[in-house]
Write a protein that holds these residues in place. Structure first.
Motif, PDB file in Angstrom:
ATOM      1  N   GLY A 137       0.787  -1.225   0.000  1.00 41.95           N
ATOM      2  CA  GLY A 137       0.000   0.000   0.000  1.00 41.95           C
ATOM      3  C   GLY A 137       0.816   1.270   0.000  1.00 41.95           C
ATOM      4  N   MET A 138       1.974   1.260  -0.607  1.00 40.25           N
ATOM      5  CA  MET A 138       2.848   2.434  -0.580  1.00 40.25           C
ATOM      6  C   MET A 138       2.340   3.495  -1.545  1.00 40.25           C
ATOM      7  N   THR A 139       2.216   4.729  -1.053  1.00 37.26           N
ATOM      8  CA  THR A 139       1.754   5.844  -1.873  1.00 37.26           C
ATOM      9  C   THR A 139       2.574   7.082  -1.546  1.00 37.26           C
ATOM     10  N   VAL A 140       2.585   8.016  -2.487  1.00 38.05           N
ATOM     11  CA  VAL A 140       3.204   9.327  -2.252  1.00 38.05           C
ATOM     12  C   VAL A 140       2.254  10.381  -2.796  1.00 38.05           C
ATOM     13  N   THR A 141       1.932  11.366  -1.955  1.00 35.66           N
ATOM     14  CA  THR A 141       1.053  12.462  -2.344  1.00 35.66           C
ATOM     15  C   THR A 141       1.751  13.767  -2.040  1.00 35.66           C
ATOM     16  N   ALA A 165      14.127   5.173   0.971  1.00 37.10           N
ATOM     17  CA  ALA A 165      15.140   5.984   0.285  1.00 37.10           C
ATOM     18  C   ALA A 165      14.492   6.831  -0.796  1.00 37.10           C
ATOM     19  N   ARG A 166      15.067   8.013  -0.999  1.00 37.14           N
ATOM     20  CA  ARG A 166      14.664   8.894  -2.093  1.00 37.14           C
ATOM     21  C   ARG A 166      15.513   8.562  -3.320  1.00 37.14           C
ATOM     22  N   ARG A 213      10.586  10.234  -6.453  1.00 35.99           N
ATOM     23  CA  ARG A 213      10.445   8.783  -6.386  1.00 35.99           C
ATOM     24  C   ARG A 213      11.040   8.260  -5.083  1.00 35.99           C
ATOM     25  N   TYR A 214      10.393   7.231  -4.528  1.00 36.67           N
ATOM     26  CA  TYR A 214      10.867   6.636  -3.282  1.00 36.67           C
ATOM     27  C   TYR A 214      10.823   5.112  -3.413  1.00 36.67           C
ATOM     28  N   VAL A 215      11.710   4.450  -2.659  1.00 30.84           N
ATOM     29  CA  VAL A 215      11.764   2.992  -2.664  1.00 30.84           C
ATOM     30  C   VAL A 215      11.938   2.518  -1.227  1.00 30.84           C
ATOM     31  N   ALA A 216      11.300   1.387  -0.896  1.00 28.84           N
ATOM     32  CA  ALA A 216      11.331   0.870   0.474  1.00 28.84           C
ATOM     33  C   ALA A 216      11.691  -0.606   0.472  1.00 28.84           C
ATOM     34  N   PRO A 228      12.213  -4.690  -3.324  1.00 24.83           N
ATOM     35  CA  PRO A 228      11.880  -3.264  -3.214  1.00 24.83           C
ATOM     36  C   PRO A 228      10.452  -2.972  -3.649  1.00 24.83           C
ATOM     37  N   VAL A 229       9.897  -1.937  -3.059  1.00 23.19           N
ATOM     38  CA  VAL A 229       8.603  -1.394  -3.478  1.00 23.19           C
ATOM     39  C   VAL A 229       8.816   0.096  -3.727  1.00 23.19           C
ATOM     40  N   ALA A 230       8.426   0.581  -4.898  1.00 19.46           N
ATOM     41  CA  ALA A 230       8.711   1.971  -5.269  1.00 19.46           C
ATOM     42  C   ALA A 230       7.426   2.701  -5.646  1.00 19.46           C
ATOM     43  N   VAL A 231       7.432   4.009  -5.432  1.00 17.96           N
ATOM     44  CA  VAL A 231       6.319   4.874  -5.840  1.00 17.96           C
ATOM     45  C   VAL A 231       6.889   6.113  -6.514  1.00 17.96           C
TER      46      VAL A 231
END
Length: 397
Positions: A137-141, A165-166, A213-216, A228-231
């Motif tokens: 459920g990773m999101t970026v707003t 991480a950015r 963009r971000y990755v976790a 990794p999961v990225a948004v």
């Protein structure tokens, strides 16, 4: 009975009636007897287990050795139960155990020849290279220029935290398996760690316009990292318009309105008669790549634009180059204006960018068209033909 058991465990040598007789090597005097242990020894043996076991990323050992710091017999189990020195004869130290399996618990105790017994020792062999599940459920707003990243951490029992991480360009690296990653660590020039822990949200303020963009990665206590999961989202551009005012007295140039995301600080102007030459300098302060960048002259006062490269969006423009204007890059262009006779001249600019389209192919070139102006761009020279390229109506081998 206890004395008899000690003799059995230690292999004691007992000789009755040896009063006045010196005991042989390896035996000790105990009253009227010679025994195979030191009666004054009250110290329990110490058992060392190799390898030590525990939770680790190392593979399971093929064998495990139990060894004591003095002659003793070792009693051990591999089913989790406590060893019982009374129930069995044990084995003489050192002892080798084979057939170690995942999560096997080895318990052990040693008894020396004097009957001293150590406390029961225990270790469990747990080899784990499996990471927890990835975040979901990773999101970026965006809230203005603040990027708000949220996600749901996995519920795995071995989950310890998440590395967020950015991403500046591409995801070209991941945390090293087996190593803990600290906050504010640069994994690469493109991947910068922003936070590490059990939180499920992060606010990243003052993001420049362009893609963000971000990755976790979720990880466990051994440093096993999940996939990794990225948004990705886009920080919108601000106004790309500017107003320049040139004062003929003193030949001074002022930027009376600056664009939100471009830097015009290096721009200069000079007047020769009634001709104004503007040396326009534009630095890209965004994270966007501008294709076919151009300066459109949207309005002038007391000056006429005379060095147009064409028309785009209904305005004459000066090309800032056919290549991409990359983030943090600077480009310059010369703009000419005539008829500057008043005390001041005002120039309104809009900085635009348009995509290119691949046009018809020649024998060894590919043509490109600027979709903003319709201009034919410099042709791309093909470095070599492919195996199915046609020549003379036939497919070449």
């Amino acid at each position: 009975m206890w004395k008899h058991m000690l003799a059995l465990l230690a292999g004691a040598v007992t000789t009755a009636g040896c009063r006045g007789v010196e005991c042989g090597e390896g035996t000790f005097s105990s009253g009227n007897d010679c025994v195979g242990f030191d009666p004054s020894d009250k110290t329990a043996p110490v058992t060392t287990i190799t390898p030590a076991g525990g939770r680790t990323r190392n593979p399971l050992p093929a064998t495990v050795m139990l060894a004591t710091d003095e002659p003793a017999r070792i009693f051990y189990t591999t089913d989790g139960s406590d060893p019982d020195p009374i129930a069995g004869a044990g084995e003489t130290s050192p002892v080798t155990i084979v057939g170690i399996t995942q999560k096997m618990t080895v318990k052990y105790v040693a008894v020396d020849r004097a009957g001293n017994q150590e406390a029961v020792g225990s270790t469990t062999y747990d080899s784990d290279t499996a990471p927890p599940a990835p975040v979901t459920g990773m999101t970026v707003t965006m809230n203005g220029t603040t990027a708000n990243v949220t996600w749901t951490n996995p519920t795995d029992t071995d989950f310890v935290g998440t590395v967020l991480a950015r991403v500046g360009d591409i995801i070209d690296v991941a945390p090293t398996q087996g190593q803990m990653t600290g906050a504010s660590t640069a994994l690469s020039a493109s991947v910068q760690v922003t936070t590490v822990g059990t939180s499920s949200q992060f606010a990243d303020p003052a993001r420049p316009p362009g893609p963000v963009r971000y990755v976790a990665w979720a990880f466990d206590d051994l440093g096993n990292y999940s996939s990794p999961v990225a948004v990705l989202t886009e920080v919108p551009l601000g106004a790309l318009t500017a107003t320049l005012t040139f004062t003929t007295a003193g030949s001074s140039l002022a930027i009376t309105q600056a664009p939100d995301n471009l830097d015009l600080a290096g721009t200069t102007a000079s007047l020769n008669g009634t001709t104004l030459t503007l040396q326009l300098s534009i630095k890209n302060n965004t994270k966007r790549y501008f294709q076919n960048p151009k300066a459109e002259i949207t309005a002038t006062a007391n000056a006429t634009f005379s060095s147009s490269d064409g028309t785009a969006d209904g305005f004459p423009f000066k090309s800032l180059g056919e290549m991409m204007l990359a983030p943090d890059a600077t480009v310059t262009a010369t703009l000419t204006f005539t008829g500057v006779v008043a005390a001041t001249a005002t120039i309104d600019l809009a900085f635009a960018h348009h995509a290119s389209m691949l046009s018809n192919a020649r024998t060894n070139e590919q043509n490109m068209i600027d979709l903003g102006s319709g201009r034919l761009l410099t042709a791309l020279t093909m470095t070599g033909r492919g195996p199915n390229d046609r020549a003379g109506g036939r497919i070449r081998p």
